[in-house]
Scaffold this motif. Sequence first.
Motif: not given
Lengths: 339, 336
Positions: A116-128
């Motif tokens: 929400t703050i850095f606005k990175v795609n949720d799929f990628i973040v939670t994959l990481g």
Amino acid sequence: MRNQSKLSKIISIEGVVILAAFVLMVIFFSLNADSFLIPDSIRYYINEAVPIFIIIVGLTFVIIAGGIDLSIGSVLGLSAGTSLMVSMWGWPFWVAVIVGVFTGLAFGLFNAVIITIFKVNDFIVTLGTLYIAAGALTVITDKIQLIGTKDTNFQRISDMSFLGLTSSIWFALVIVVIFELILLKSPFGRRVFATGIGEVPALISGINTQRTKFGAYLISGGLAGFGGVLLASHLNSVQSGLAGGYELTAIAGAVLGGVSLAGGRGSVWRAIVGALFLTTLNQGLLLMGVNPLIFQIVTGLCILVGVVVDRGVYKFALTFSTQTREVNSQILDRKKVSL
Amino acid sequence: MKLNIAASNSSKSLRNRILQDPSFGIVALLAVAILAMTVLEPSFATGGNVTNIINAMMTVSFLAIGMTVVLIAGGLDLSVGSTMAVTAGVAGNFLSYGMPMGVAFLWALAIGMGIGLINGLIITKLGIPDFIATLATLGIGQGVILLWTQGVPILGYMNDAYYYIGGLKKIAGPISIPMIVVVVISVGMAIILKRTKFGLELYAVGSSPISARNAGVNVDAIKISAYAISGLLAAIAGIHIAGRTTTVPPLIGKGYEISAIAAAVIGGASLLGGKGRVIGALLGALTLTLTRNIINLIGIESSWQAIVTGSVLIGAVLANRASSEFGRKTFRRGKS
């Protein structure tokens, strides 16, 4: 004609189709698999599936808010590891619970901040974070063998019996009820729906969509943490790779229950029915003596058919409710909520 | 005065072009990592290690290129790993029955492409979300190969030619057949994406399916072709990995879909569609492989590998994001 419209009304109630499919499946298995309806066997496999029921609750919030959380499975595994580790070090059970829940919350917070703050795609973040949590558990289990605590209090968290059900199942029930109420009755729940339906209209109507999503990811992480505590207490041993792949079962269950991956549509109880459908299917096939190697194929086909049917019913419900506007105010209300 | 502005603009534009390049962040990250390793670790920049890295990135490269095509079209293909496993099984199994190599490979390619077509048809004609449809075919594919092999690895199919195709034997110096195939496919795919009508339509469909449809693009056909290409490339990866590992365990493809998505996204492809480049996919594959190589070389315990990979994934996407924001800001300043 009148009968037909009554039938349409019933089919159009969301969740009825998956519920009907579930009932049909139960009837089928009780006729074809001998030990399917034995209470002990039902209690056993429901108890085993409790972690999935718990993470699916948080996942439902995230998906309805228009996001996705792939990290829940491995976060659950890591939380199981940390709480069992703390308990093995001799800390009282409530410290272990807090450590487990906070492990989950920490990952939820991390996901929420990056998304929400850095606005990175949720799929990628939670994959990481899926990788990071799974890796952290591997690192821990490499150093310490998590093969059981002597603290009986910790073990009793999940395995106390009350009114014929284990405390695990009671925890799951309470969580489902509380979070369903939050989702459907509270202002936060309404904001979750509004955010998922469309961020721009939600923003225009004064909803802080980023804060809403932030909350959804926190809930998801926290519940994964608590699910991990229950799993650790139940198994009393944790290996690396524990709960890997739970996220896929949970997502499949939620989608089968009619939670839309596009956001803005769904409810906790329907997601639970979807998960119950998948776990019961596996249990029934197992008891029928079907080769377990087929399970994946059957599950895959079920998901495809389930989604097609759900979409068909949803479209049907929409056309029905727009055609006969005056008859069914209930569906119109639901449309307002879930569109 | 006018000339001055023009001159400063042109010098700015070169700088901007570099800064605004979608892969700038990841190239910078790679350059720093490679420089640091070359200085700190003598065994890193040796010929042997470099060929190691390049050999290890082949499989993911094939899958990542296919994934990039699907991502450009606004889709997502979770089934590539299991398609790779199935086609590797087909190639190995058919060869072990004495089928001529060319025919066995054609079967594998056809089956891979067929799975891709089925994915595309399910997604476009039945209207199932990409994530769910390909998750289901992932499960089905994995189930099929488990059931087919009964969990026992396929072996005994290697012949002399297959050692070359798998890259275990080199044709000239450090050059192997997979390297040539990757280069040919990359160049061909880059040309298709940048120079053909089909490529243009792929980007159009991914950026905005509705506008593409209004402009007369057959959106369904484009999406189906994207999935077919991904399936075909997964089959090529399958044929390659069967040769590289010399046996096909049924779960050989497990987790490869994640690596492929990670590589494509690190390379600048967006899950929202309409963005992505072949060179990005290769850079992404290189990043993942290099990470693993560096972990091994500097003696971090292998249990840390997943943590580092996850952090690299998030870090790389953040770096890409930061560099594109930075580029946009300088661009705006240059304009005003």
